[in-house]
Design a protein around this motif. Sequence first.
Motif, PDB file in Angstrom:
ATOM      1  N   GLU A  77       0.816  -1.208   0.000  1.00 45.71           N
ATOM      2  CA  GLU A  77       0.000   0.000   0.000  1.00 45.71           C
ATOM      3  C   GLU A  77       0.854   1.264   0.000  1.00 45.71           C
ATOM      4  N   CYS A  78       2.126   1.142   0.348  1.00 48.69           N
ATOM      5  CA  CYS A  78       3.019   2.304   0.314  1.00 48.69           C
ATOM      6  C   CYS A  78       3.310   2.768  -1.107  1.00 48.69           C
ATOM      7  N   TRP A  79       3.308   1.820  -2.063  1.00 41.74           N
ATOM      8  CA  TRP A  79       3.709   2.180  -3.420  1.00 41.74           C
ATOM      9  C   TRP A  79       2.691   1.839  -4.509  1.00 41.74           C
ATOM     10  N   ASP A  80       1.712   1.037  -4.188  1.00 36.12           N
ATOM     11  CA  ASP A  80       0.768   0.581  -5.209  1.00 36.12           C
ATOM     12  C   ASP A  80      -0.517   1.404  -5.144  1.00 36.12           C
ATOM     13  N   PRO A  81      -0.771   2.259  -6.141  1.00 38.39           N
ATOM     14  CA  PRO A  81      -1.974   3.091  -6.069  1.00 38.39           C
ATOM     15  C   PRO A  81      -3.264   2.286  -6.078  1.00 38.39           C
ATOM     16  N   ARG A  82      -3.278   1.127  -6.712  1.00 38.21           N
ATOM     17  CA  ARG A  82      -4.493   0.312  -6.729  1.00 38.21           C
ATOM     18  C   ARG A  82      -4.866  -0.143  -5.327  1.00 38.21           C
ATOM     19  N   VAL A  83      -3.868  -0.517  -4.539  1.00 30.62           N
ATOM     20  CA  VAL A  83      -4.124  -0.940  -3.164  1.00 30.62           C
ATOM     21  C   VAL A  83      -4.610   0.240  -2.326  1.00 30.62           C
ATOM     22  N   ARG A  84      -4.005   1.398  -2.539  1.00 26.56           N
ATOM     23  CA  ARG A  84      -4.433   2.598  -1.821  1.00 26.56           C
ATOM     24  C   ARG A  84      -5.892   2.915  -2.129  1.00 26.56           C
ATOM     25  N   LEU A  85      -6.254   2.878  -3.391  1.00 26.32           N
ATOM     26  CA  LEU A  85      -7.613   3.224  -3.780  1.00 26.32           C
ATOM     27  C   LEU A  85      -8.619   2.225  -3.219  1.00 26.32           C
ATOM     28  N   GLU A  86      -8.246   0.952  -3.157  1.00 25.90           N
ATOM     29  CA  GLU A  86      -9.133  -0.040  -2.544  1.00 25.90           C
ATOM     30  C   GLU A  86      -9.335   0.262  -1.065  1.00 25.90           C
ATOM     31  N   SER A  87      -8.266   0.627  -0.368  1.00 26.54           N
ATOM     32  CA  SER A  87      -8.375   0.977   1.054  1.00 26.54           C
ATOM     33  C   SER A  87      -9.230   2.226   1.234  1.00 26.54           C
ATOM     34  N   MET A  88      -9.048   3.205   0.374  1.00 33.54           N
ATOM     35  CA  MET A  88      -9.839   4.435   0.447  1.00 33.54           C
ATOM     36  C   MET A  88     -11.317   4.135   0.239  1.00 33.54           C
ATOM     37  N   ASP A  89     -11.620   3.308  -0.736  1.00 31.95           N
ATOM     38  CA  ASP A  89     -13.016   2.953  -0.986  1.00 31.95           C
ATOM     39  C   ASP A  89     -13.624   2.256   0.223  1.00 31.95           C
ATOM     40  N   ALA A  90     -12.854   1.368   0.839  1.00 34.63           N
ATOM     41  CA  ALA A  90     -13.356   0.644   2.015  1.00 34.63           C
ATOM     42  C   ALA A  90     -13.612   1.591   3.177  1.00 34.63           C
ATOM     43  N   ASP A  91     -12.812   2.647   3.284  1.00 36.63           N
ATOM     44  CA  ASP A  91     -12.930   3.594   4.402  1.00 36.63           C
ATOM     45  C   ASP A  91     -13.839   4.782   4.074  1.00 36.63           C
ATOM     46  N   GLY A  92     -14.342   4.870   2.868  1.00 36.47           N
ATOM     47  CA  GLY A  92     -15.186   5.995   2.496  1.00 36.47           C
ATOM     48  C   GLY A  92     -14.417   7.287   2.321  1.00 36.47           C
ATOM     49  N   VAL A  93     -13.175   7.196   1.839  1.00 37.87           N
ATOM     50  CA  VAL A  93     -12.324   8.366   1.603  1.00 37.87           C
ATOM     51  C   VAL A  93     -12.229   8.589   0.097  1.00 37.87           C
ATOM     52  N   ASP A  94     -12.524   9.796  -0.340  1.00 32.22           N
ATOM     53  CA  ASP A  94     -12.493  10.113  -1.771  1.00 32.22           C
ATOM     54  C   ASP A  94     -11.110  10.517  -2.253  1.00 32.22           C
ATOM     55  N   ARG A  95     -10.370  11.270  -1.408  1.00 30.59           N
ATOM     56  CA  ARG A  95      -9.063  11.770  -1.817  1.00 30.59           C
ATOM     57  C   ARG A  95      -8.068  11.635  -0.672  1.00 30.59           C
ATOM     58  N   GLN A  96      -6.818  11.417  -1.033  1.00 36.36           N
ATOM     59  CA  GLN A  96      -5.719  11.435  -0.071  1.00 36.36           C
ATOM     60  C   GLN A  96      -4.683  12.467  -0.496  1.00 36.36           C
ATOM     61  N   VAL A  97      -4.183  13.229   0.467  1.00 34.95           N
ATOM     62  CA  VAL A  97      -2.937  13.961   0.280  1.00 34.95           C
ATOM     63  C   VAL A  97      -1.813  12.976   0.567  1.00 34.95           C
ATOM     64  N   VAL A  98      -0.950  12.763  -0.406  1.00 39.22           N
ATOM     65  CA  VAL A  98       0.100  11.749  -0.311  1.00 39.22           C
ATOM     66  C   VAL A  98       1.442  12.461  -0.164  1.00 39.22           C
ATOM     67  N   SER A  99       2.030  12.342   1.018  1.00 39.00           N
ATOM     68  CA  SER A  99       3.261  13.068   1.353  1.00 39.00           C
ATOM     69  C   SER A  99       4.433  12.114   1.509  1.00 39.00           C
ATOM     70  N   PRO A 100       5.658  12.626   1.419  1.00 37.26           N
ATOM     71  CA  PRO A 100       6.832  11.784   1.629  1.00 37.26           C
ATOM     72  C   PRO A 100       6.870  11.198   3.036  1.00 37.26           C
ATOM     73  N   THR A 101       7.617  10.126   3.189  1.00 38.25           N
ATOM     74  CA  THR A 101       7.924   9.584   4.507  1.00 38.25           C
ATOM     75  C   THR A 101       9.145  10.338   5.030  1.00 38.25           C
ATOM     76  N   PRO A 102       9.066  10.959   6.207  1.00 38.37           N
ATOM     77  CA  PRO A 102      10.109  11.902   6.636  1.00 38.37           C
ATOM     78  C   PRO A 102      11.529  11.364   6.694  1.00 38.37           C
ATOM     79  N   VAL A 103      11.706  10.055   6.815  1.00 31.93           N
ATOM     80  CA  VAL A 103      13.067   9.517   6.896  1.00 31.93           C
ATOM     81  C   VAL A 103      13.876   9.838   5.639  1.00 31.93           C
ATOM     82  N   PHE A 104      13.178  10.226   4.556  1.00 37.41           N
ATOM     83  CA  PHE A 104      13.869  10.527   3.305  1.00 37.41           C
ATOM     84  C   PHE A 104      14.137  12.020   3.094  1.00 37.41           C
ATOM     85  N   PHE A 105      13.866  12.850   4.076  1.00 43.74           N
ATOM     86  CA  PHE A 105      14.051  14.290   3.898  1.00 43.74           C
ATOM     87  C   PHE A 105      15.497  14.656   3.545  1.00 43.74           C
TER      88      PHE A 105
END
Length: 323
Positions: A48-76
Amino acid sequence: MVTDVHTHYVPRGWPDLGWPGAPSLRVESEREAVILVGGAEFRRIRHECWDPRVRLESMDADGVDRQVVSPTPVFFGYDRPPAEGVRIARVFNDLALEICDGDRLIPFCQVPLQDPDLACEELDRCLANGHRGVEIGNHAGDRDLDDDGIVRFLAHCADRGVPVFVHPWDMPSGPRLDRWMARWLVGMPAETHLSILAMILGGVFDRVPDTLRICFAHGGGSFAFWLGRLENAWHRRKDVVGVSEKPPSAYLGRFGVDSVVFDERALRLLVDTFGEDHVMLGSDYPYPLGESPAGELVRTAGFLTDGARAKLMRRNAEVFLGC
């Protein structure tokens, strides 16, 4: 449009970042990988960290239409020389656009905050390429958000109309914090609290235009609970507490926080303190300490009116994002 303003991504691999011990990824299967820092395991992650299809399935299950997708801070990479910081930012920013290839996934970039001029340049490049905002850490080395260079970057964000999401990172470590995940359970809230103090007591809100749209992760850390102590200190010891023109409570309308606090009593404190116009749904997806299902607390909080709930779930995010 229910919008989650606090989620993260990790690409499924990236080029060598160029120094010994740089963050890398050990892919163990199509669904699992391990982030390595200095050759040691930092965090196990899933697809789910890298696969948009998995993210969208999770969003649909949770009733979320949009996500703001930000970096993981360890990579700053704020501790690297500026030229390396730019390279790191470009690598992850360009990979983010491969993950966020639809209208429902809204990419926020990262910038080399250790060099404000380069940070402004990278932000402008990312905006031209399709990023919609920027995530920054709550400090860059010993420089807090009231550092002159960082203030200049924030003013640039205000001028460009770019939303800024502030996430704690690089928490102190030591024997008392390296157990029980105390760096995450104690250090992160404290770091976020400190960054809001820097914005207020360091006079940042007095120096940047009120067009700056800025949101702090994890409910603003411990700030809401200790606002009264801060207010008292400003009035009684203003000679040492800060240089802000107004008392701390006067700046509450200048920033927002997310809702990922897990407890209805804490959410009520956020709404009472910041106002129902300045709290936004956030989940910290897809990490284990995030809220799942996303938005469950806001949906079930008994004290919220339908109008307030709608603001937290979508309207406040629309204002923050400018859409």
